[in-house]
Design a protein around this motif. Structure first.
Motif, PDB file in Angstrom:
ATOM      1  N   ASN A 273       5.547  -8.454 -16.067  1.00 35.67           N
ATOM      2  CA  ASN A 273       5.432  -8.711 -17.500  1.00 35.67           C
ATOM      3  C   ASN A 273       4.569  -7.664 -18.207  1.00 35.67           C
ATOM      4  OD1 ASN A 273       6.976 -11.076 -17.313  1.00 35.67           O
ATOM      5  ND2 ASN A 273       5.189 -12.306 -16.799  1.00 35.67           N
ATOM      6  N   GLY A 274       4.559  -6.462 -17.661  1.00 32.52           N
ATOM      7  CA  GLY A 274       3.794  -5.397 -18.280  1.00 32.52           C
ATOM      8  C   GLY A 274       2.374  -5.318 -17.740  1.00 32.52           C
ATOM      9  N   THR A 275       1.517  -4.702 -18.490  1.00 32.64           N
ATOM     10  CA  THR A 275       0.133  -4.509 -18.061  1.00 32.64           C
ATOM     11  C   THR A 275      -0.820  -4.872 -19.205  1.00 32.64           C
ATOM     12  OG1 THR A 275       0.129  -2.187 -18.754  1.00 32.64           O
ATOM     13  CG2 THR A 275       0.751  -2.657 -16.462  1.00 32.64           C
ATOM     14  N   ALA A 276      -2.070  -5.026 -18.842  1.00 35.10           N
ATOM     15  CA  ALA A 276      -3.153  -5.227 -19.803  1.00 35.10           C
ATOM     16  C   ALA A 276      -4.389  -4.545 -19.238  1.00 35.10           C
ATOM     17  CB  ALA A 276      -3.398  -6.708 -20.052  1.00 35.10           C
TER      18      ALA A 276
ATOM     19  N   ARG B 125     -22.786  -9.989 -19.443  1.00 28.81           N
ATOM     20  CA  ARG B 125     -21.648  -9.079 -19.543  1.00 28.81           C
ATOM     21  C   ARG B 125     -20.779  -9.522 -20.714  1.00 28.81           C
ATOM     22  NH1 ARG B 125     -23.571 -11.606 -16.150  1.00 28.81           N
ATOM     23  NH2 ARG B 125     -23.343 -10.229 -14.382  1.00 28.81           N
ATOM     24  N   TYR B 126     -20.087  -8.554 -21.292  1.00 28.12           N
ATOM     25  CA  TYR B 126     -19.257  -8.788 -22.485  1.00 28.12           C
ATOM     26  C   TYR B 126     -17.887  -8.186 -22.220  1.00 28.12           C
ATOM     27  CZ  TYR B 126     -24.012  -9.402 -24.118  1.00 28.12           C
ATOM     28  OH  TYR B 126     -25.318  -9.802 -24.227  1.00 28.12           O
ATOM     29  N   VAL B 127     -16.834  -8.954 -22.472  1.00 31.42           N
ATOM     30  CA  VAL B 127     -15.494  -8.525 -22.088  1.00 31.42           C
ATOM     31  C   VAL B 127     -14.508  -8.697 -23.220  1.00 31.42           C
ATOM     32  CG1 VAL B 127     -15.837  -9.006 -19.625  1.00 31.42           C
ATOM     33  CG2 VAL B 127     -14.920 -10.790 -21.130  1.00 31.42           C
ATOM     34  N   GLN B 128     -13.495  -7.858 -23.193  1.00 29.87           N
ATOM     35  CA  GLN B 128     -12.308  -8.013 -24.027  1.00 29.87           C
ATOM     36  C   GLN B 128     -11.092  -7.686 -23.172  1.00 29.87           C
ATOM     37  OE1 GLN B 128     -12.347  -5.635 -27.589  1.00 29.87           O
ATOM     38  NE2 GLN B 128     -13.891  -6.891 -28.615  1.00 29.87           N
ATOM     39  N   VAL B 129      -9.978  -8.317 -23.493  1.00 31.78           N
ATOM     40  CA  VAL B 129      -8.705  -8.003 -22.847  1.00 31.78           C
ATOM     41  C   VAL B 129      -7.800  -7.393 -23.905  1.00 31.78           C
ATOM     42  CG1 VAL B 129      -6.680  -8.928 -21.678  1.00 31.78           C
ATOM     43  CG2 VAL B 129      -8.955  -9.824 -21.129  1.00 31.78           C
TER      44      VAL B 129
ATOM     45  N   ARG C 144      -3.942  -1.932 -24.176  1.00 30.47           N
ATOM     46  CA  ARG C 144      -4.061  -0.525 -23.772  1.00 30.47           C
ATOM     47  C   ARG C 144      -5.531  -0.132 -23.691  1.00 30.47           C
ATOM     48  NH1 ARG C 144      -1.179   2.581 -28.368  1.00 30.47           N
ATOM     49  NH2 ARG C 144      -2.678   1.313 -29.528  1.00 30.47           N
ATOM     50  N   ARG C 145      -5.782   1.078 -23.228  1.00 28.96           N
ATOM     51  CA  ARG C 145      -7.146   1.615 -23.249  1.00 28.96           C
ATOM     52  C   ARG C 145      -7.134   2.999 -23.912  1.00 28.96           C
ATOM     53  NH1 ARG C 145      -8.868   3.007 -17.017  1.00 28.96           N
ATOM     54  NH2 ARG C 145      -6.950   3.992 -16.301  1.00 28.96           N
ATOM     55  N   THR C 146      -6.812   2.993 -25.161  1.00 27.45           N
ATOM     56  CA  THR C 146      -6.748   4.218 -25.946  1.00 27.45           C
ATOM     57  C   THR C 146      -8.110   4.497 -26.588  1.00 27.45           C
ATOM     58  OG1 THR C 146      -6.120   3.034 -27.943  1.00 27.45           O
ATOM     59  CG2 THR C 146      -4.335   3.728 -26.472  1.00 27.45           C
ATOM     60  N   LYS C 147      -8.190   5.607 -27.308  1.00 23.77           N
ATOM     61  CA  LYS C 147      -9.408   5.915 -28.050  1.00 23.77           C
ATOM     62  C   LYS C 147      -9.695   4.840 -29.089  1.00 23.77           C
ATOM     63  CE  LYS C 147      -9.161  10.956 -27.539  1.00 23.77           C
ATOM     64  NZ  LYS C 147      -9.080  12.263 -28.254  1.00 23.77           N
ATOM     65  N   GLU C 148      -8.634   4.315 -29.687  1.00 23.35           N
ATOM     66  CA  GLU C 148      -8.806   3.262 -30.677  1.00 23.35           C
ATOM     67  C   GLU C 148      -9.398   2.004 -30.045  1.00 23.35           C
ATOM     68  OE1 GLU C 148      -6.200   0.822 -34.047  1.00 23.35           O
ATOM     69  OE2 GLU C 148      -5.167   1.963 -32.476  1.00 23.35           O
ATOM     70  N   ASP C 149      -8.874   1.615 -28.878  1.00 23.30           N
ATOM     71  CA  ASP C 149      -9.401   0.442 -28.188  1.00 23.30           C
ATOM     72  C   ASP C 149     -10.869   0.642 -27.810  1.00 23.30           C
ATOM     73  OD1 ASP C 149      -6.965  -1.340 -27.827  1.00 23.30           O
ATOM     74  OD2 ASP C 149      -6.232   0.538 -26.971  1.00 23.30           O
TER      75      ASP C 149
ATOM     76  N   SER D 263       0.612 -13.529 -18.203  1.00 26.62           N
ATOM     77  CA  SER D 263       0.581 -13.146 -19.616  1.00 26.62           C
ATOM     78  C   SER D 263      -0.800 -12.653 -19.990  1.00 26.62           C
ATOM     79  CB  SER D 263       0.967 -14.331 -20.504  1.00 26.62           C
ATOM     80  OG  SER D 263      -0.057 -15.314 -20.489  1.00 26.62           O
ATOM     81  N   ILE D 264      -0.875 -11.875 -21.070  1.00 28.17           N
ATOM     82  CA  ILE D 264      -2.157 -11.367 -21.535  1.00 28.17           C
ATOM     83  C   ILE D 264      -3.023 -12.513 -22.053  1.00 28.17           C
ATOM     84  CG2 ILE D 264      -1.347 -10.853 -23.891  1.00 28.17           C
ATOM     85  CD1 ILE D 264      -3.127  -8.335 -23.787  1.00 28.17           C
ATOM     86  N   GLU D 265      -2.397 -13.554 -22.589  1.00 34.76           N
ATOM     87  CA  GLU D 265      -3.152 -14.709 -23.073  1.00 34.76           C
ATOM     88  C   GLU D 265      -3.823 -15.442 -21.914  1.00 34.76           C
ATOM     89  OE1 GLU D 265      -0.170 -13.463 -25.907  1.00 34.76           O
ATOM     90  OE2 GLU D 265       0.076 -14.154 -23.837  1.00 34.76           O
ATOM     91  N   GLU D 266      -3.095 -15.601 -20.824  1.00 32.72           N
ATOM     92  CA  GLU D 266      -3.661 -16.261 -19.643  1.00 32.72           C
ATOM     93  C   GLU D 266      -4.770 -15.396 -19.042  1.00 32.72           C
ATOM     94  OE1 GLU D 266      -2.351 -17.984 -15.224  1.00 32.72           O
ATOM     95  OE2 GLU D 266      -0.885 -16.951 -16.501  1.00 32.72           O
ATOM     96  N   LEU D 267      -4.531 -14.089 -18.994  1.00 28.85           N
ATOM     97  CA  LEU D 267      -5.542 -13.181 -18.457  1.00 28.85           C
ATOM     98  C   LEU D 267      -6.823 -13.265 -19.274  1.00 28.85           C
ATOM     99  CD1 LEU D 267      -6.406 -10.889 -16.544  1.00 28.85           C
ATOM    100  CD2 LEU D 267      -5.388  -9.278 -18.173  1.00 28.85           C
ATOM    101  N   GLU D 268      -6.688 -13.235 -20.595  1.00 30.19           N
ATOM    102  CA  GLU D 268      -7.866 -13.308 -21.461  1.00 30.19           C
ATOM    103  C   GLU D 268      -8.615 -14.618 -21.249  1.00 30.19           C
ATOM    104  OE1 GLU D 268      -8.842 -12.276 -26.065  1.00 30.19           O
ATOM    105  OE2 GLU D 268      -7.166 -13.643 -25.722  1.00 30.19           O
TER     106      GLU D 268
END
Length: 226
Positions: A64-67, A80-84, A87-92, A175-180
């Motif tokens: 189902n893609g990547t995160a 610790r502080y996290v976000q899901v 992508r991991r671009t310069k913007e992210d 899913s990215i929602e489940e991962l988050e």
């Protein structure tokens, strides 16, 4: 461990020196890293767990893609502080650092940030993705400390990701929602414990254990200059 040259030693000692310092009021010491994750869904529903036995999964799965999990670990507080993110671009990267500085370190005058030396990890990412005034404010707040090339073992955030992988990511997440959701639950549990990493590798330890590499760098430098 990569090739140990003068740049490697300089970056390593810079990071180790930061780790060896005492906590200072108004200054935060933070390690940052990113981890890509595959999103794998079930094709056949797993069999329910029975007492004393592990859940059984079918070998077939759906991609189902990547995160990406972005994680910052505070050396002094054990938080610790996290976000899901997708992508991991310069913007992210810029948006994560802005969120980190404003939401969690508004009280800090400076943030000493340990991170890998990637092209996204720069003050330039702030200017490409934020208003100039905001970018300048972040650039003044963050002091970067880069781990050596192939020296990510020096980043305490890597240890946090090892724990995350063992306690949270060792199963299929579709899913990215489940991962988050799962990552935030893990983060909250770790933060309640204020789980700290006890780092014992110091500059002096490095100079003893890597004495041959230090000597080789000096010899190579002498030969190149004569």
């Amino acid at each position: 461990m990569g090739k140990i040259d003068s740049r490697y030693l300089a970056n390593m000692e810079d990071v180790l020196d930061l780790y060896g310092q005492e906590a200072v009021e108004g200054r935060a010491r933070v390690c940052f890293d990113e981890r890509p994750c595959q999103l794998l869904g079930e094709v056949v529903a797993p069999l329910p767990m029975k007492e004393g036995k592990l859940e059984k999964q079918d070998n077939e799965y759906k991609r189902n893609g990547t995160a990406v999990v972005l994680l910052a670990y505070d050396i002094d507080t054990g938080q610790r502080y996290v976000q899901v993110r997708r992508r991991r671009t310069k913007e992210d990267y810029a948006q994560f650092m802005e969120w980190l500085a404003r939401e969690h370190y508004g009280h800090a005058g400076h943030i000493e940030l340990v991170q890998d030396n990637l092209n996204t990890h720069s003050h330039g990412s702030f200017y490409e993705n934020l208003p100039a005034a905001d970018a300048r404010e972040l650039a003044r707040k963050f002091n970067f400390h880069f781990t050596p090339k192939h020296g990510s073992w020096l980043n305490m955030a890597e240890i946090e990701f090892s724990v995350l992988a063992r306690e949270c990511l060792n199963r299929r997440i579709g899913s990215i929602e489940e991962l988050e959701r799962e990552v935030l639950i893990w983060c909250e549990k770790r933060n309640r414990k204020a789980a700290k990493i006890h780092w014992s590798f110091t500059v002096n330890t490095a100079r003893v254990k890597l004495a041959e590499q230090y000597q080789k760098v000096n010899i190579d430098n002498y030969v190149s200059n004569n």
